[in-house]
Design a protein around this motif. Sequence first.
Motif, PDB file in Angstrom:
ATOM      1  N   HIS A 105      47.010  15.178  32.719  1.00  0.00           N
ATOM      2  CA  HIS A 105      47.449  16.561  32.557  1.00  0.00           C
ATOM      3  C   HIS A 105      48.245  16.956  33.796  1.00  0.00           C
ATOM      4  CE1 HIS A 105      43.592  17.064  34.758  1.00  0.00           C
ATOM      5  NE2 HIS A 105      44.143  18.163  35.266  1.00  0.00           N
ATOM      6  N   SER A 106      49.144  17.926  33.630  1.00  0.00           N
ATOM      7  CA  SER A 106      50.093  18.244  34.700  1.00  0.00           C
ATOM      8  C   SER A 106      50.370  19.739  34.753  1.00  0.00           C
ATOM      9  CB  SER A 106      51.426  17.511  34.477  1.00  0.00           C
ATOM     10  OG  SER A 106      51.255  16.115  34.400  1.00  0.00           O
ATOM     11  N   ILE A 107      50.848  20.164  35.920  1.00  0.00           N
ATOM     12  CA  ILE A 107      51.270  21.555  36.085  1.00  0.00           C
ATOM     13  C   ILE A 107      52.471  21.605  37.018  1.00  0.00           C
ATOM     14  CG2 ILE A 107      49.671  21.959  38.009  1.00  0.00           C
ATOM     15  CD1 ILE A 107      49.347  24.850  36.909  1.00  0.00           C
ATOM     16  N   ALA A 108      53.402  22.493  36.717  1.00  0.00           N
ATOM     17  CA  ALA A 108      54.541  22.776  37.590  1.00  0.00           C
ATOM     18  C   ALA A 108      54.466  24.236  38.003  1.00  0.00           C
ATOM     19  CB  ALA A 108      55.860  22.493  36.877  1.00  0.00           C
ATOM     20  N   LYS A 109      54.676  24.486  39.289  1.00  0.00           N
ATOM     21  CA  LYS A 109      54.636  25.845  39.814  1.00  0.00           C
ATOM     22  C   LYS A 109      55.911  26.144  40.587  1.00  0.00           C
ATOM     23  CE  LYS A 109      49.590  25.983  40.547  1.00  0.00           C
ATOM     24  NZ  LYS A 109      48.521  26.218  41.564  1.00  0.00           N
ATOM     25  N   VAL A 110      56.235  27.420  40.670  1.00  0.00           N
ATOM     26  CA  VAL A 110      57.202  27.923  41.637  1.00  0.00           C
ATOM     27  C   VAL A 110      56.412  28.823  42.572  1.00  0.00           C
ATOM     28  CG1 VAL A 110      59.232  29.346  42.026  1.00  0.00           C
ATOM     29  CG2 VAL A 110      59.182  27.765  40.091  1.00  0.00           C
ATOM     30  N   GLY A 111      56.259  28.399  43.819  1.00  0.00           N
ATOM     31  CA  GLY A 111      55.328  29.083  44.703  1.00  0.00           C
ATOM     32  C   GLY A 111      53.918  28.921  44.160  1.00  0.00           C
ATOM     33  N   ASN A 112      53.219  30.021  43.988  1.00  0.00           N
ATOM     34  CA  ASN A 112      51.871  29.984  43.414  1.00  0.00           C
ATOM     35  C   ASN A 112      51.858  30.294  41.925  1.00  0.00           C
ATOM     36  OD1 ASN A 112      50.499  29.417  45.881  1.00  0.00           O
ATOM     37  ND2 ASN A 112      50.753  31.563  46.496  1.00  0.00           N
ATOM     38  N   GLU A 113      53.038  30.425  41.333  1.00  0.00           N
ATOM     39  CA  GLU A 113      53.141  30.842  39.939  1.00  0.00           C
ATOM     40  C   GLU A 113      53.313  29.639  39.010  1.00  0.00           C
ATOM     41  OE1 GLU A 113      55.998  33.633  37.077  1.00  0.00           O
ATOM     42  OE2 GLU A 113      56.572  33.203  39.158  1.00  0.00           O
ATOM     43  N   GLY A 120      46.450  17.096  27.900  1.00  0.00           N
ATOM     44  CA  GLY A 120      46.145  16.058  26.927  1.00  0.00           C
ATOM     45  C   GLY A 120      47.294  15.129  26.611  1.00  0.00           C
ATOM     46  N   ALA A 121      48.059  14.735  27.639  1.00  0.00           N
ATOM     47  CA  ALA A 121      49.166  13.793  27.427  1.00  0.00           C
ATOM     48  C   ALA A 121      48.625  12.364  27.401  1.00  0.00           C
ATOM     49  CB  ALA A 121      50.207  13.937  28.524  1.00  0.00           C
ATOM     50  N   ILE A 122      49.047  11.604  26.406  1.00  0.00           N
ATOM     51  CA  ILE A 122      48.620  10.211  26.262  1.00  0.00           C
ATOM     52  C   ILE A 122      49.854   9.347  26.052  1.00  0.00           C
ATOM     53  CG2 ILE A 122      47.308   8.562  24.869  1.00  0.00           C
ATOM     54  CD1 ILE A 122      45.443  10.847  24.097  1.00  0.00           C
ATOM     55  N   GLY A 123      49.961   8.270  26.830  1.00  0.00           N
ATOM     56  CA  GLY A 123      51.095   7.369  26.694  1.00  0.00           C
ATOM     57  C   GLY A 123      50.669   5.917  26.752  1.00  0.00           C
ATOM     58  N   PRO A 124      51.141   5.096  25.819  1.00  0.00           N
ATOM     59  CA  PRO A 124      50.851   3.661  25.882  1.00  0.00           C
ATOM     60  C   PRO A 124      51.611   3.003  27.026  1.00  0.00           C
ATOM     61  CG  PRO A 124      52.384   4.125  24.106  1.00  0.00           C
ATOM     62  CD  PRO A 124      51.961   5.456  24.656  1.00  0.00           C
ATOM     63  N   LEU A 125      51.057   1.915  27.556  1.00  0.00           N
ATOM     64  CA  LEU A 125      51.706   1.152  28.615  1.00  0.00           C
ATOM     65  C   LEU A 125      52.313  -0.115  28.027  1.00  0.00           C
ATOM     66  CD1 LEU A 125      49.113   1.388  31.548  1.00  0.00           C
ATOM     67  CD2 LEU A 125      50.800   3.055  30.777  1.00  0.00           C
ATOM     68  N   LEU A 126      53.565  -0.382  28.411  1.00  0.00           N
ATOM     69  CA  LEU A 126      54.289  -1.548  27.917  1.00  0.00           C
ATOM     70  C   LEU A 126      54.871  -2.316  29.097  1.00  0.00           C
ATOM     71  CD1 LEU A 126      56.158   0.099  24.897  1.00  0.00           C
ATOM     72  CD2 LEU A 126      54.081  -1.297  24.826  1.00  0.00           C
ATOM     73  N   PRO A 127      55.225  -3.595  28.893  1.00  0.00           N
ATOM     74  CA  PRO A 127      55.769  -4.387  30.002  1.00  0.00           C
ATOM     75  C   PRO A 127      57.029  -3.756  30.591  1.00  0.00           C
ATOM     76  CG  PRO A 127      55.143  -5.818  28.186  1.00  0.00           C
ATOM     77  CD  PRO A 127      55.038  -4.408  27.671  1.00  0.00           C
ATOM     78  N   MET A 128      57.085  -3.686  31.915  1.00  0.00           N
ATOM     79  CA  MET A 128      58.210  -3.057  32.601  1.00  0.00           C
ATOM     80  C   MET A 128      59.532  -3.720  32.238  1.00  0.00           C
ATOM     81  SD  MET A 128      59.063  -0.667  34.779  1.00  0.00           S
ATOM     82  CE  MET A 128      57.605  -0.303  35.761  1.00  0.00           C
ATOM     83  N   THR A 129      59.534  -5.051  32.152  1.00  0.00           N
ATOM     84  CA  THR A 129      60.788  -5.768  31.930  1.00  0.00           C
ATOM     85  C   THR A 129      61.393  -5.492  30.561  1.00  0.00           C
ATOM     86  OG1 THR A 129      59.477  -7.709  31.297  1.00  0.00           O
ATOM     87  CG2 THR A 129      60.284  -7.608  33.572  1.00  0.00           C
TER      88      THR A 129
END
Length: 253
Positions: A105-113, A120-129
Amino acid sequence: MCFLFVDRIVATIPGKLIRGVKHVTKDDDYLCYDTVGQIAFAPSLIGETLGQLAAWNVMAFHDFSLRPVAGIVASACLLRGVHPGETLLLESVIDELDDAVVRYHSIAKVGNEPVFIVDGAIGPLLPMTNFIDVDVVRRQFNEINRPGDWDVVVANASTPCSEKTRFFKNSYGSSPSTSRGLTSGSSNSLDSLPDPKVRPQDVNFRVLQFDHIVEVEPGVHWTAEKLVSRTAAYFPDHFPNNPVLPMTVLLEC
């Protein structure tokens, strides 16, 4: 034209937490008008920036052998637009991570706002190449990974300043008293700087939008078409070895 949005990684706990910043300036390639007609960073790309921040943590944790790709999100909430001259303070918390999937989970703020929240973000992992050369992504990470004191970064981003001082710092990277010989009260002082107001003609608009309206049923639905070109500006970063239309581009349309 770049589709990588985190300007600096300030603090990270591998597999657990990462914090960084994104400076929004009039030179950003993905700007649009918000609901009140002000120039703003494309809203869905704030979510993209948070996703990229989490991805940097995950990729570094796995020594750049794996990378997360877009999966599902329980909720993504835009609280307000973010405008040139503002700095996004970014934080992604890794809730679960193994060799197959990441949940965060993530948050972006400007100052304290808070301005954008992802849960609830879910992402599968795949080979970098499959997507990009490992040496390239390592170099990209090293360019932005500049650890520092998060509290100092937050304080600097939150310090009130006049519009002209903010414009000067964004444009020239230093304070008016120490750059280019400017001195208070002189003919070349801060008061003689250009008007800091961002005008539409000054901005590199790269508005993400649909190409054609196919069908409209007023009050019920709209159907539109988005044409995708192999030369689209986001493909070199998303991804060099396997070009994929970013989900956030569809959301912005």
